[in-house]
Motif scaffolding. Sequence first.
Motif, PDB file in Angstrom:
ATOM      1  N   GLY A   5       0.814  -1.215   0.000  1.00 22.80           N
ATOM      2  CA  GLY A   5       0.000   0.000   0.000  1.00 22.80           C
ATOM      3  C   GLY A   5       0.844   1.259   0.000  1.00 22.80           C
ATOM      4  O   GLY A   5       0.561   2.222  -0.728  1.00 22.80           O
ATOM      5  N   ILE A   6       1.909   1.264   0.797  1.00 26.14           N
ATOM      6  CA  ILE A   6       2.786   2.443   0.835  1.00 26.14           C
ATOM      7  C   ILE A   6       3.538   2.589  -0.480  1.00 26.14           C
ATOM      8  O   ILE A   6       3.768   3.708  -0.957  1.00 26.14           O
ATOM      9  N   GLN A   7       3.912   1.469  -1.095  1.00 23.76           N
ATOM     10  CA  GLN A   7       4.564   1.547  -2.399  1.00 23.76           C
ATOM     11  C   GLN A   7       3.665   2.243  -3.416  1.00 23.76           C
ATOM     12  O   GLN A   7       4.123   3.065  -4.217  1.00 23.76           O
ATOM     13  N   GLN A   8       2.383   1.915  -3.382  1.00 30.64           N
ATOM     14  CA  GLN A   8       1.453   2.550  -4.312  1.00 30.64           C
ATOM     15  C   GLN A   8       1.321   4.040  -4.012  1.00 30.64           C
ATOM     16  O   GLN A   8       1.264   4.868  -4.928  1.00 30.64           O
ATOM     17  N   ASN A   9       1.281   4.392  -2.734  1.00 26.32           N
ATOM     18  CA  ASN A   9       1.169   5.815  -2.378  1.00 26.32           C
ATOM     19  C   ASN A   9       2.411   6.594  -2.801  1.00 26.32           C
ATOM     20  O   ASN A   9       2.320   7.770  -3.174  1.00 26.32           O
ATOM     21  N   LEU A  10       3.583   5.950  -2.723  1.00 28.84           N
ATOM     22  CA  LEU A  10       4.821   6.616  -3.108  1.00 28.84           C
ATOM     23  C   LEU A  10       5.050   6.624  -4.617  1.00 28.84           C
ATOM     24  O   LEU A  10       5.966   7.286  -5.105  1.00 28.84           O
ATOM     25  N   GLY A  11       4.239   5.878  -5.345  1.00 29.07           N
ATOM     26  CA  GLY A  11       4.421   5.806  -6.799  1.00 29.07           C
ATOM     27  C   GLY A  11       5.620   4.979  -7.210  1.00 29.07           C
ATOM     28  O   GLY A  11       6.266   5.273  -8.222  1.00 29.07           O
ATOM     29  N   VAL A  12       5.928   3.937  -6.434  1.00 29.69           N
ATOM     30  CA  VAL A  12       7.083   3.092  -6.745  1.00 29.69           C
ATOM     31  C   VAL A  12       6.750   2.218  -7.954  1.00 29.69           C
ATOM     32  O   VAL A  12       5.728   1.527  -7.991  1.00 29.69           O
ATOM     33  N   ARG A  13       7.614   2.283  -8.954  1.00 29.12           N
ATOM     34  CA  ARG A  13       7.475   1.437 -10.143  1.00 29.12           C
ATOM     35  C   ARG A  13       8.701   0.550 -10.282  1.00 29.12           C
ATOM     36  O   ARG A  13       9.825   0.971  -9.993  1.00 29.12           O
ATOM     37  N   LEU A  14       8.482  -0.676 -10.738  1.00 31.29           N
ATOM     38  CA  LEU A  14       9.555  -1.645 -10.893  1.00 31.29           C
ATOM     39  C   LEU A  14       9.684  -2.055 -12.349  1.00 31.29           C
ATOM     40  O   LEU A  14       8.726  -1.974 -13.122  1.00 31.29           O
ATOM     41  N   THR A  15      10.890  -2.484 -12.712  1.00 28.56           N
ATOM     42  CA  THR A  15      11.116  -3.045 -14.041  1.00 28.56           C
ATOM     43  C   THR A  15      12.057  -4.222 -13.893  1.00 28.56           C
ATOM     44  O   THR A  15      12.841  -4.297 -12.940  1.00 28.56           O
ATOM     45  N   THR A  16      11.974  -5.140 -14.843  1.00 33.34           N
ATOM     46  CA  THR A  16      12.791  -6.354 -14.807  1.00 33.34           C
ATOM     47  C   THR A  16      14.042  -6.173 -15.649  1.00 33.34           C
ATOM     48  O   THR A  16      13.974  -5.687 -16.787  1.00 33.34           O
ATOM     49  N   VAL A  17      15.172  -6.541 -15.090  1.00 36.80           N
ATOM     50  CA  VAL A  17      16.438  -6.487 -15.827  1.00 36.80           C
ATOM     51  C   VAL A  17      16.404  -7.575 -16.898  1.00 36.80           C
ATOM     52  O   VAL A  17      16.154  -8.742 -16.604  1.00 36.80           O
ATOM     53  N   ALA A  18      16.648  -7.192 -18.143  1.00 35.87           N
ATOM     54  CA  ALA A  18      16.534  -8.136 -19.257  1.00 35.87           C
ATOM     55  C   ALA A  18      17.711  -7.978 -20.208  1.00 35.87           C
ATOM     56  O   ALA A  18      18.382  -6.943 -20.233  1.00 35.87           O
ATOM     57  N   LEU A  66      24.271  -6.672 -11.595  1.00 38.51           N
ATOM     58  CA  LEU A  66      22.914  -7.196 -11.693  1.00 38.51           C
ATOM     59  C   LEU A  66      22.904  -8.479 -12.519  1.00 38.51           C
ATOM     60  O   LEU A  66      23.865  -8.794 -13.219  1.00 38.51           O
ATOM     61  N   HIS A  67      21.782  -9.189 -12.433  1.00 39.68           N
ATOM     62  CA  HIS A  67      21.584 -10.400 -13.209  1.00 39.68           C
ATOM     63  C   HIS A  67      20.227 -10.330 -13.904  1.00 39.68           C
ATOM     64  O   HIS A  67      19.313  -9.635 -13.442  1.00 39.68           O
ATOM     65  N   SER A  68      20.107 -11.036 -14.991  1.00 41.69           N
ATOM     66  CA  SER A  68      18.851 -11.068 -15.730  1.00 41.69           C
ATOM     67  C   SER A  68      17.742 -11.642 -14.858  1.00 41.69           C
ATOM     68  O   SER A  68      17.937 -12.631 -14.141  1.00 41.69           O
ATOM     69  N   GLY A  69      16.568 -11.011 -14.908  1.00 38.42           N
ATOM     70  CA  GLY A  69      15.431 -11.466 -14.128  1.00 38.42           C
ATOM     71  C   GLY A  69      15.246 -10.717 -12.827  1.00 38.42           C
ATOM     72  O   GLY A  69      14.160 -10.783 -12.233  1.00 38.42           O
ATOM     73  N   GLN A  70      16.266 -10.018 -12.330  1.00 37.71           N
ATOM     74  CA  GLN A  70      16.094  -9.212 -11.131  1.00 37.71           C
ATOM     75  C   GLN A  70      15.240  -7.996 -11.443  1.00 37.71           C
ATOM     76  O   GLN A  70      15.124  -7.572 -12.583  1.00 37.71           O
ATOM     77  N   ARG A  71      14.658  -7.416 -10.391  1.00 42.90           N
ATOM     78  CA  ARG A  71      13.813  -6.239 -10.553  1.00 42.90           C
ATOM     79  C   ARG A  71      14.439  -5.051  -9.831  1.00 42.90           C
ATOM     80  O   ARG A  71      14.975  -5.187  -8.733  1.00 42.90           O
ATOM     81  N   VAL A  72      14.378  -3.889 -10.484  1.00 42.74           N
ATOM     82  CA  VAL A  72      14.923  -2.662  -9.915  1.00 42.74           C
ATOM     83  C   VAL A  72      13.837  -1.595  -9.924  1.00 42.74           C
ATOM     84  O   VAL A  72      12.858  -1.665 -10.683  1.00 42.74           O
ATOM     85  N   VAL A  73      14.025  -0.585  -9.074  1.00 44.59           N
ATOM     86  CA  VAL A  73      13.054   0.495  -8.934  1.00 44.59           C
ATOM     87  C   VAL A  73      13.357   1.563  -9.977  1.00 44.59           C
ATOM     88  O   VAL A  73      14.502   2.003 -10.119  1.00 44.59           O
TER      89      VAL A  73
END
Length: 487
Positions: free
Chosen positions: A88-101, A373-380
């Motif tokens: 819930g706090i992540q949504q309030n802060l607008g945190v977005r994630l992406t996958t390292v590819a 980093l490695h493929s498949g990890q997620r970063v902000v």
Amino acid sequence: MRPMSIGLIATLALAIGGGAGYWLAQQAQSGPAPTPEQRKALYWYDPMYPQQHFSEPGKSPFMDMPLVAKYADGTQDQAEPAVQITTGIQQNLGVRLTTVAQGRLERTLQVSGVLAFDERDFSVLQARTAGFVDRTYGRATGDIVAKGAPLADVLTPEWSGLQEEYLAVRRLGDGELQAAARQRLLLAGMPAELIERVARIGKVQNLVTLLAPSAGVIQTLDLRPGMSVVPGATLARINGVANVWLEAAVPEAQAQGLHEGQAVQAHLPAYPGEAVPGKLTALLADANPQSRTLRLRIELPNPDGRLRPGMSAQVVLHPAGQTDTTLLVPAEAVIRTGKRDLVMLAEDQGRFRPVEVVLGQESGGQVAVLQGLHSGQRVVTSGQFLIDSEASLKGIEAMTTQESPPAPALPALHEADGRIVQIEGNQLTIAHGPFLTLGMPGMTMTFPVSDPTLIVGLKLGQRIRFGVRERDEGMVIEQINALESQP
């Protein structure tokens, strides 16, 4: 009986009162539960400079405010310190994630510059003998002249005497003396065309017409009627305009892949909508130490003379791309401190930790990650600065590239055949056959696609073989291969 009951009751009341008093006394001795102020502080810090820790309370040396105490967090995992944030706090802060590819970095550079004359295409007219300017032809600096155009008539007394000697020798008919006299005229600086004209006419040519040695723009012209000239004096300089140069600067970090002879496209505000083809002719040897840029020299053809030195132009460069795939993350995910580059690594259960990375080339909003980093990890990609500030408050140090954890094991890839029913945004609805490795029967389902480029070129009704992998958001398509249509 009544007196005995009253005495018993009195005895019981005294006993209960004594027990209650003993309990209250014990509570007073033990005292209330410790307040946050009574807990042992780990350190003190200034909220405006959380990276600086102090061992004792006091006043901040940075701001006019007292230091704030930092207490131990009993819920924190001391073995693997991290910042934990609920969904819930992540949504309030607008945190977005992406996958390292994995992917290829297609690089395009756009640089600007100003057109200039081609310094290799110029000529100089110098006086070869002393004389006097008798006449000029109305030329001025900035005029465009053709090769051989007259610039001035000069009276040359020294050459007149040499011409008379040459004509006298010719009348003697001695071939060797004639050749020697002609050679003397050449050594005196007389043009071969003038010697031929003297021999053909048989008269001394007192006036010599100075001609433009090449076609182009007159840059300097020092010829005026009546002035005297001395040998070696520069009378005119002419620059050619068949080609023009454009010198541009590129950051030294993005110069990799540029080479001489590379084709470019130039766009000029003076001719909107038109692209002028050219080529990169030189990467100059020196770099600008202030701007940390390298200078490029680009040559643009100018057959019709429309490109004028001084015009501005924007050039599109296509450096040689990488042949192998590499790890890619959005450039906005990187926290650049000046000394190192960090990303906020997202883990399970809403945990985040800073990780140091080594970056490669950057283009189109994507940056290559060489280490960390490695493929498949997620970063902000959004909100990482807030999480990094919280990590600094907790004293969490960034994991270095040498301490990077091993690559996580990816879930298995499950494949099936299917037919595309609908394409909507970044999702595919597919009527698919059974997934044998999952034990899932055939049905029609909607799947998100990990890479939007996988959808390019697909059509409704097309038969494909696709692979899905299980992620937090469900089954995600990571592989698509078109199947040949059945007759």
